[in-house]
Design an enzyme around this catalytic site. Structure first.
Site, mmCIF file in Angstrom:
data_model
loop_
_atom_site.group_PDB
_atom_site.id
_atom_site.type_symbol
_atom_site.label_atom_id
_atom_site.label_comp_id
_atom_site.label_asym_id
_atom_site.label_seq_id
_atom_site.Cartn_x
_atom_site.Cartn_y
_atom_site.Cartn_z
ATOM 1 N N GLY A 41 0.824 -1.210 0.000
ATOM 2 C CA GLY A 41 0.000 0.000 0.000
ATOM 3 C C GLY A 41 0.851 1.250 0.000
ATOM 4 O O GLY A 41 2.045 1.200 -0.301
ATOM 5 N N ASN A 42 0.235 2.367 0.313
ATOM 6 C CA ASN A 42 0.987 3.621 0.423
ATOM 7 C C ASN A 42 0.420 4.427 1.582
ATOM 8 O O ASN A 42 -0.564 4.027 2.199
ATOM 9 C CB ASN A 42 0.948 4.391 -0.903
ATOM 10 C CG ASN A 42 -0.466 4.780 -1.275
ATOM 11 O OD1 ASN A 42 -1.094 5.584 -0.611
ATOM 12 N ND2 ASN A 42 -0.987 4.172 -2.344
ATOM 13 N N ARG A 43 1.035 5.564 1.877
ATOM 14 C CA ARG A 43 0.693 6.288 3.101
ATOM 15 C C ARG A 43 -0.383 7.357 2.912
ATOM 16 O O ARG A 43 -0.574 8.204 3.769
ATOM 17 C CB ARG A 43 1.964 6.883 3.715
ATOM 18 C CG ARG A 43 2.943 5.784 4.168
ATOM 19 C CD ARG A 43 4.064 6.328 5.028
ATOM 20 N NE ARG A 43 4.881 7.276 4.309
ATOM 21 C CZ ARG A 43 4.917 8.582 4.558
ATOM 22 N NH1 ARG A 43 4.206 9.091 5.526
ATOM 23 N NH2 ARG A 43 5.690 9.377 3.844
ATOM 24 N N SER A 44 -1.119 7.303 1.811
ATOM 25 C CA SER A 44 -2.183 8.302 1.639
ATOM 26 C C SER A 44 -3.292 8.069 2.672
ATOM 27 O O SER A 44 -3.780 6.959 2.838
ATOM 28 C CB SER A 44 -2.773 8.201 0.228
ATOM 29 O OG SER A 44 -3.937 8.987 0.149
#
Ligand code: PMT
Length: 396
Positions: A205-208
């Site tokens: 995933g990513n940190r958004s």
């Protein structure tokens, strides 16, 4: 930073007056000039020194003070907004009847500013025919009524009448002053970060957090747009007035976006989308006992949703992409943005620098907006809400 407003906060005599302090603080921290007009009854619940310290201005109470400056009308005349928090049943009755036997009543009558009230009282008082009538009179006159909510009241009892929470009051009050320049426009916004499953318990995933996309959705809705928000693993709550479709992965996001885009006048892709996904998803948890010292995961490319939207766009539809780049050099950053808008084929590109403590999950953002020719059409820094408004200004 939005233009500072002159906001009169009327505080009246109910136990919820203690929550008015949080409302005042939040307005002051947002840069506004807050002038408190408290009734005598309000000061039995919360002290004048508290209201003065938090508002950073003198608190006015007495109708017969400041007579030489004609204070009973001057405060209301100077106001951009009057917010009464809490508004008791008694104050609501007086406002509905134009009674001006105290400074707050005079201030409201002498003002042309929008009036917003946050009622707070026991359920029986809220449901009383007199209060219901007074509220409908005030609404008919254009007064905005926030809440009340249902929940615990002063004692052990609960029901409708509890004052709305300070953040909700502040957001709703400031929304009253927003231009309604997107009325009727159908805007599709994506927010958050996609997750690509590796196995039933893990993902890439990513940190958004979704903060920037949700801020855009709220601002657009408050400016009159019909908003559809597609949220990928949002970490922030969204106002109940906005229709949200929740998705997890890029493929789910793509399906939802392509379906909803058919109806949209504007599509804003603020979501952080994974360019790749694992080629296969393990049916059960991947175990280190069976993998040994190294684990290799094959990734395959995801569809480029924004580029896909550009290929199938309807006449007149406006596409807005975001670009999240870690490049430190300003010219090189701009060059990346210019190359990206050409690759993606959107009408505008919102370029923001991201890093360990920048862009993702923060409350503020700094953006450069490019048009299709790669020219800078807007630059903005500030809270994600103020940046959202500036982006919408460009689209308007
Ligand atoms: O959510 P927050 O915590 O508030 O953080 C906000 C943000 C930094 C995530 C946001 O401001 C932002 O930059 N969003 C875009 C992130 C991103 O995916 O950037 P990108 O440069 O990788 O992609 C460019 C554009 O193509 C984006 O509009 C993206 O939505 C879109 N894209 C990307 C990949 C893909 N497969 N399909 C796409 O449509």
């Amino acid at each position: 930073m939005p233009e500072p407003l002159n906001i009169v906060v009327g505080v009246t005599g109910g136990i919820a007056a203690y929550k008015a302090v949080a409302v005042i603080r939040s307005l002051v921290l947002a840069g506004h000039d807050v002038h408190v007009v408290a009734t005598d009854a309000a000061l039995r619940f919360v002290g004048k020194p508290t209201l003065e310290a938090i508002s950073r201005n003198t608190v006015n109470t007495d109708l017969y003070e400041g007579v030489a400056e004609v204070r009973h009308v001057a405060i209301g005349q100077a106001a951009d907004l009057i917010l009464i928090v809490p508004a008791t049943a008694n104050t609501i009755a007086k406002l509905a009847n134009g009674i001006a036997d105290d400074l707050l009543g005079n201030t409201v009558l002498a003002s042309k500013a929008p009036v917003v009230i946050a009622p707070a009282m026991h359920t029986e008082m809220w449901q009383n025919a007199a209060t219901a009538h007074n509220i409908s009179v005030l609404e008919g006159r254009g007064v905005t009524v926030i809440g009340p909510a249902s929940g615990q009241l002063t004692g052990a009892d609960s029901g409708q009448g509890r004052m709305s929470e300070p953040e909700e009051i502040v957001a709703a009050a400031l929304a009253v002053l927003r231009p309604k320049d997107l009325t009727g426009r159908r805007i599709l916004i994506t927010a958050g970060g996609t997750r690509e499953a590796l196995d039933p318990v893990r993902f890439i995933g990513n940190r958004s957090s979704g903060k920037q996309g949700v801020a855009l959705a709220c601002a657009a809705a408050e400016r009159g747009a019909i908003v559809t928000l597609i949220g990928a693993n949002l970490e922030v709550s969204v106002s109940a007035t906005i229709r949200v479709e929740h998705v997890v992965s890029t493929l789910e996001l793509a399906d939802a976006v392509f379906a909803a885009a058919e109806e949209a006048d504007v599509v804003i892709m603020a979501a952080a989308v994974s360019d790749y996904r694992p080629e296969s998803v393990a049916e059960s948890k991947i175990k280190k006992e069976t993998q040994g010292e190294r684990l290799t995961i094959e990734l395959v490319k995801n569809p480029d949703i924004l580029a896909g939207l550009a290929d199938r766009r309807r006449d007149g539809q406006i596409l807005v992409g975001f670009a999240a780049e870690t490049e430190r050099d300003a010219d090189a950053l701009l060059a990346l943005g210019r190359a990206k808008i050409v690759r993606k084929g959107s009408d505008f590109l919102v370029l923001n620098r991201v890093g360990w403590s920048e862009g993702f999950a923060t409350d503020g953002n700094s953006v450069i907006v490019l048009d299709g020719a790669g020219d800078i059409v807007m630059e903005a820094s500030g809270s994600k809400t103020s940046v959202a408004d500036r982006i919408l200004d460009v689209l308007v």
